[in-house]
Scaffold this active site. Structure first.
Site, mmCIF file in Angstrom:
data_model
loop_
_atom_site.group_PDB
_atom_site.id
_atom_site.type_symbol
_atom_site.label_atom_id
_atom_site.label_comp_id
_atom_site.label_asym_id
_atom_site.label_seq_id
_atom_site.Cartn_x
_atom_site.Cartn_y
_atom_site.Cartn_z
ATOM 1 N N LEU A 38 39.694 30.346 37.782
ATOM 2 C CA LEU A 38 40.178 31.431 36.933
ATOM 3 C C LEU A 38 39.114 31.710 35.878
ATOM 4 O O LEU A 38 38.550 30.778 35.292
ATOM 5 C CB LEU A 38 41.486 31.048 36.236
ATOM 6 C CG LEU A 38 42.762 31.015 37.084
ATOM 7 C CD1 LEU A 38 43.932 30.521 36.239
ATOM 8 C CD2 LEU A 38 43.071 32.383 37.652
ATOM 9 N N ASP A 39 38.831 32.989 35.618
ATOM 10 C CA ASP A 39 37.892 33.342 34.563
ATOM 11 C C ASP A 39 38.398 32.801 33.223
ATOM 12 O O ASP A 39 39.612 32.652 33.026
ATOM 13 C CB ASP A 39 37.736 34.860 34.471
ATOM 14 C CG ASP A 39 37.026 35.439 35.689
ATOM 15 O OD1 ASP A 39 36.251 34.703 36.328
ATOM 16 O OD2 ASP A 39 37.240 36.628 35.994
ATOM 17 N N PRO A 40 37.498 32.526 32.288
ATOM 18 C CA PRO A 40 37.925 31.971 30.992
ATOM 19 C C PRO A 40 39.002 32.784 30.283
ATOM 20 O O PRO A 40 39.899 32.202 29.656
ATOM 21 C CB PRO A 40 36.621 31.959 30.183
ATOM 22 C CG PRO A 40 35.555 31.784 31.215
ATOM 23 C CD PRO A 40 36.019 32.571 32.403
ATOM 24 N N VAL A 42 41.350 34.524 31.615
ATOM 25 C CA VAL A 42 42.580 34.628 32.411
ATOM 26 C C VAL A 42 43.479 33.421 32.164
ATOM 27 O O VAL A 42 43.013 32.280 32.117
ATOM 28 C CB VAL A 42 42.249 34.749 33.909
ATOM 29 C CG1 VAL A 42 43.528 34.840 34.741
ATOM 30 C CG2 VAL A 42 41.367 35.965 34.156
#
Length: 300
Positions: A38-40, A42
Site C-alpha cells: 500500500l502506498d504510504p 493509503v
C-alpha cells in the site's frame, strides 16, 4: 510463536515495509511478510503473514482486493495522487452528469492495460521506478494487464469547487492494479486531467475492516498474552483457490510429499484439502512428468 495471518489496519504516513518492521519487533520474529504493498498515503487492510503462514503469502497476494477512493477532476500530478506536483490543470466549470461518470467507470471494467506510474516500486533494470523519478530520469515502463471486477460510483459532489470536481468510487480488482492510474484514465474519458485524492483498501484476501486490528489493539492484546486472538489460520490464504478433497489416507501420504494423478485436477494450480476441510497443500502440474501433479506449497 504465532503461525497465522494478522490483518493490520494500516494508517497513513508509513510504508508497508515499515509495518512489517514494526510487527517483527512487536512479535519478536523475522518470519513476517505482507500480502500487497500500500502506498504510504493509503490506509486500510494489510494482511501480515506470520511464522509458517509466510509460505502462503503469494497465494494471499493473488486474491482480489477492494478499495474506496476519491477521484478529483481538474488536475493531474506527477504521482497521480494528491502528493505529487501538478502537471496539468483544466477548470471544471460544470459537473459531469452522473450517467457520464458511470459510463466512464463501466468502460474501465474488465481487462485493462496499465503503465505503472513513475512514482511506483516496479523495478526496471534493477532499480525501482521512483528512484529514477526522483533523479528526473524517464525510462520505458512495462505495460501490465489488470482485471477490474467492479468499478462503480458511490457518491459525487453537487457542483465543482474551485475548479475541481470530486466523486467517490468502489473498485474491486486483481493484484497489481494501480488505482491511481484508473483515476487518471477515468478523468481522460470524462475529458479532464485527474488524480486520486484519497484511497482506502477495504478488502484483501477475504479480510475486511471487521477482521483488522490497529497497532494500539495489537499492543493491548500482546500485553494480555492474547495476540493469537487477532490471527487467522493459513486456510484464508488459499480460500480463493479451486480445491479438491482427499481421503484421510491420502492426506497422510500428502504430508510426506506424495504426487497425485492429473485426472483429479481441473485447474493447473489447486488446493488440496482433507475431509475435515483443512487445506493440506497447493498442487501444480509436474513440469517434467505428464499426468502427474506435485506439491507446490505444503500448508501443514
Amino acid at each position: 510463536m504465532i503461525d497465522g495471518i494478522i490483518p493490520l489496519w494500516k494508517e497513513a504516513g508509513v510504508t508497508s515495509h515499515d509495518c512489517v518492521v514494526r510487527a517483527r519487533r512487536l512479535l519478536k520474529t523475522k518470519k513476517i511478510g505482507h500480502s500487497g504493498t500500500l502506498d504510504p498515503s493509503v490506509t486500510g487492510v494489510l494482511p501480515l503473514c506470520v511464522g509458517k503462514a509466510t509460505k502462503a503469502v503469494d497465494y494471499l497476494h493473488e486474491a482480489p482486493k477492494a478499495y474506496e477512493g476519491i477521484i478529483t477532476l481538474g488536475k493531474t500530478t506527477t504521482t497521480e495522487d494528491a502528493d505529487g506536483e501538478t502537471v496539468a490543470t483544466l477548470q471544471v466549470k460544470k459537473a459531469p452528469a452522473r450517467h457520464s461518470i458511470e459510463a466512464a467507470l463501466e468502460a474501465l471494467t474488465g481487462t485493462v492495460t496499465q503503465v505503472p506510474p513513475m512514482y511506483s516500486a516496479v523495478k526496471v533494470r534493477g532499480r525501482k521506478l521512483y528512484e529514477y523519478a526522483r533523479e528526473g530520469i524517464e525510462v520505458e515502463r512495462p505495460v501490465r494487464e489488470a482485471r477490474i471486477y467492479d468499478f462503480r460510483l458511490l457518491e459525487m459532489d453537487v457542483a465543482p469547487q474551485d475548479g475541481e470536481f470530486s466523486f467517490k468510487v468502489h473498485v474491486s480488482c486483481s493484484k497489481g492494479t494501480y488505482v491511481r492510474t484508473l483515476a487518471v484514465d477515468a478523468g481522460e474519458k470524462l475529458g479532464y486531467p485527474a488524480h486520486l485524492q484519497q484511497l482506502v483498501r477495504t478488502a484483501s484476501g477475504g479480510f475486511g475492516p471487521e477482521h483488522s486490528s490497529t497497532w494500539k489493539e495489537l499492543e493491548a492484546l500482546l500485553a494480555k498474552d492474547r495476540l493469537a486472538d487477532a490471527a487467522y489460520p493459513v486456510d484464508w490464504a488459499v480460500a480463493h483457490l479451486p480445491a479438491i478433497t482427499v481421503s484421510e489416507k491420502t492426506a497422510e501420504q500428502i504430508s510426506h510429499g506424495r504426487v497425485l494423478p492429473a485426472e483429479w485436477f481441473r485447474e493447473q494450480t489447486m488446493a488440496v484439502k482433507a475431509e475435515s476441510g483443512k487445506p493440506l497443500a497447493v498442487y501444480t502440474a509436474h513440469p517434467d512428468k505428464p499426468g502427474i501433479f506435485k506439491p507446490k506449497t505444503m500448508l501443514l
